[in-house]
Scaffold this motif. Structure first.
Motif, mmCIF file in Angstrom:
data_model
loop_
_atom_site.group_PDB
_atom_site.id
_atom_site.type_symbol
_atom_site.label_atom_id
_atom_site.label_comp_id
_atom_site.label_asym_id
_atom_site.label_seq_id
_atom_site.Cartn_x
_atom_site.Cartn_y
_atom_site.Cartn_z
ATOM 1 N N SER A 252 0.845 -1.203 0.000
ATOM 2 C CA SER A 252 0.000 0.000 0.000
ATOM 3 C C SER A 252 0.878 1.249 0.000
ATOM 4 O O SER A 252 0.527 2.259 -0.638
ATOM 5 C CB SER A 252 -0.927 -0.005 1.215
ATOM 6 O OG SER A 252 -1.706 -1.172 1.203
ATOM 7 N N ILE A 265 -4.860 2.608 2.898
ATOM 8 C CA ILE A 265 -4.432 2.718 4.304
ATOM 9 C C ILE A 265 -3.112 1.960 4.490
ATOM 10 O O ILE A 265 -2.965 0.821 4.043
ATOM 11 C CB ILE A 265 -5.500 2.125 5.253
ATOM 12 C CG1 ILE A 265 -6.822 2.878 5.085
ATOM 13 C CG2 ILE A 265 -5.027 2.137 6.703
ATOM 14 C CD1 ILE A 265 -7.997 2.249 5.839
ATOM 15 N N THR A 273 -4.744 -4.305 4.344
ATOM 16 C CA THR A 273 -5.541 -4.181 3.107
ATOM 17 C C THR A 273 -6.353 -5.454 2.874
ATOM 18 O O THR A 273 -5.819 -6.564 2.984
ATOM 19 C CB THR A 273 -4.610 -3.939 1.902
ATOM 20 O OG1 THR A 273 -3.787 -2.814 2.200
ATOM 21 C CG2 THR A 273 -5.386 -3.676 0.628
ATOM 22 N N ASP A 292 -3.725 -2.296 -5.667
ATOM 23 C CA ASP A 292 -3.133 -2.765 -4.414
ATOM 24 C C ASP A 292 -3.990 -3.925 -3.924
ATOM 25 O O ASP A 292 -5.215 -3.911 -4.074
ATOM 26 C CB ASP A 292 -3.163 -1.615 -3.394
ATOM 27 C CG ASP A 292 -2.548 -2.029 -2.062
ATOM 28 O OD1 ASP A 292 -1.705 -2.958 -2.036
ATOM 29 O OD2 ASP A 292 -2.909 -1.397 -1.039
HETATM 30 MG MG LIG Z 1 -1.775 -2.848 2.334
#
Ligand SMILES: [Mg+2]
Ligand SMILES: Nc1nc2c(ncn2[C@@H]2O[C@H](COP(=O)(O)OP(=O)(O)OP(=O)(O)O)[C@@H](O)[C@H]2O)c(=O)[nH]1
Length: 470
Positions: A252, A265, A273, A292
């Motif tokens: 991320s 985040i 995530t 992501d």
């Molecule tokens: Mg992540």
């Protein structure tokens, strides 16, 4: 065709009658230097006259830009001093009489002029895509050109713009039309075989051999055209780049750096995530969607399990994979090691915390790169590698080849159908009735691409893709 279209429009509840004169703001909403209001239909010229203080004032010459004061048709209030251009039918975008008003681009001016047009009888606001729909209806564009125009309006990058312009130019449509005409000629021979085959053997046999040869050649051309690595569709929809790796590797963090914003985040808790977070990028003029994903690991948490499943699906659909590895671990974890292939760039992250040790697992990767999302070291090199790989995907697509790329799944489907029918034909070319039917179906498949036949199911969906004013 027009009757077919009107039927479609009736089914779909659209107002089809092109006796209506339609108008809309054709430039973008909001404050601008100039705003263009377009009027199309049989009353377009009359509308312009109604907007003049002196309603008997002669119309401007065709295709000549003239300054014209625009007045409200009933109150006679001055609304703007605009530039007016007339495009008499059929030499206009829609093929109908068209008037363009180039107004000062402020909201009250545009609002005032649109309200004034609403006062004119038999004049109504255009629906989304209705100008283009009329252009299609009046044979100004074929279906592929309409699709190309939709792509051009939605283009985000230079490469997408080029591709859309190629499609609008009609070059690939012409190729399909040539193929269709060749097949129609072949079918004429096949039908002649049915009618006269038994009586005039010598004559028809020689001619028919050349038909079989033509079909073989055409089949080869279509198969070659289909083997394009889906580059046209990838260019239209964007290159899919998946960021993969174990939890906490810094996936991320990398997405946020490449997106230049906090899209996902980031936290020290492994398994942060869960959903796929997507960000569009423009890399060297090519459209890219960066995704992501959840960190890949065995877990009992059912939500995280779903995240891992989604990560795997994203990996399968990706054209390029960025496998992020935390260099603090001695080796690439087994769970992710198997993900490395020729479309993978291994990204050794957190180089600010440990020295990078290349492990043997990376030998199958396309490239390896060491970065730190913390300090920013190596990010430029990673971007260069990524750009190079994206450009490589299209490297042998020169301008001429780009004009012939397949840009939509719809086109591919009809071409594949055509291949099936031509292959069937070649299996029994001398069973005349069957063979003629195969050719008829092949012709029908190609005809559907350019909108020669059966367009009902696509038109409505397509025109709704357009904005109002186009
Ligand atoms: Mg992540
Ligand atoms: N020192 C250092 N820390 C980093 C670096 N990259 C990321 N981190 C930290 O590593 C932790 C995990 O980062 P994330 O980007 O959330 O990792 P992730 O791979 O997305 O993790 P999951 O979503 O849980 O799979 C955070 O505390 C980041 O600040 C780096 O290059 N150096």
């Amino acid at each position: 065709m027009v009757r077919m279209l009107q039927r479609t429009l009736r089914w779909s509840g659209r107002r089809s009658v092109s006796t209506d004169t339609i108008y809309a703001l054709s430039s973008a909403e909001g404050r601008a230097g100039v705003a263009v209001v377009r009027i199309s239909g049989p009353q377009a010229n009359w509308c312009l006259m109604q907007l003049s203080k002196d309603k008997k004032k002669p119309l401007p010459k065709p295709r000549m830009a003239v300054v014209r004061d625009i007045h409200h048709p009933t109150s006679r209030e001055l609304l703007d001093s605009a530039m007016a251009i007339r495009f008499p039918q059929p030499k206009s975008f829609t093929g109908e009489d068209v008037v363009e008003l180039h107004l000062h681009g402020s909201r009250p001016v545009v609002k005032g002029v649109l309200q004034a047009l609403a006062e004119i009888p038999s004049c109504r606001p255009a629906e989304a895509g209705e100008f283009t729909e009329r252009a299609f209806e009046n044979h100004k564009m074929d279906l592929m050109q309409v699709e190309g125009l939709a792509d051009l309006l939605n283009a985000e990058t230079e490469a997408q713009r080029k591709q859309a312009l190629h499609q609008i130019s009609g070059s690939v449509g012409q190729v399909y039309e040539e193929w269709r005409m060749t097949l129609i000629r072949c079918m004429a021979h096949a039908e002649a075989m049915i009618d006269f085959g038994d009586d005039e053997d010598d004559v028809t046999d020689a001619a028919y051999d050349s038909v079989i040869l033509k079909v073989q050649e055409l089949l080869g051309s279509i198969q070659k055209h289909l083997a394009d690595g889906r580059r046209g569709e990838i260019l239209r929809n964007g290159v899919q780049v998946a960021i993969l790796g174990a939890p906490n590797a810094g996936k991320s963090s990398l997405l946020n750096i490449l997106a230049q914003r906090d899209a996902a985040i980031v936290s020290p808790i492994a398994g942060t995530t869960r959903d796929i977070v997507q960000v569009p990028l423009n890399l060297a003029g090519y459209p890219v969607t960066l995704s992501d994903t959840a960190g890949i690991r065995e877990t009992d948490d059912i939500i995280e399990q779903e995240g891992v499943l989604r990560a795997h699906k994203c990996r399968e659909e990706a054209h390029i994979k960025l496998l992020v590895v935390d260099v603090q671990g001695s080796n690439i974890k087994e769970s992710v090691e198997t993900l490395i292939d020729q479309n993978t760039i291994v990204v050794l992250n957190k180089s600010d915390l440990a020295s990078v040790q290349l492990s043997s697992e990376v030998k199958n990767a396309k490239a390896v790169c060491s970065i730190s999302c913390q300090s920013g070291i190596g990010i430029d090199s990673l971007l260069e590698i990524l750009q190079r790989q994206v450009s490589e995907m299209f490297s042998h697509v020169n301008d001429e080849a780009q004009g012939l790329l397949i840009t939509r799944e719809r086109h591919r489907k009809h071409l594949n159908d055509c291949v099936i029918h031509l292959s069937n034909f070649l299996e029994h070319p001398h069973q005349s009735e069957l063979a003629a039917e195969d050719l008829r179906r092949a012709i029908h498949s190609i005809g559907r691409i350019v909108g020669r036949v059966d367009v009902e199911d696509i038109l409505d969906v397509l025109f709704k893709d357009f904005c109002i004013g186009k």
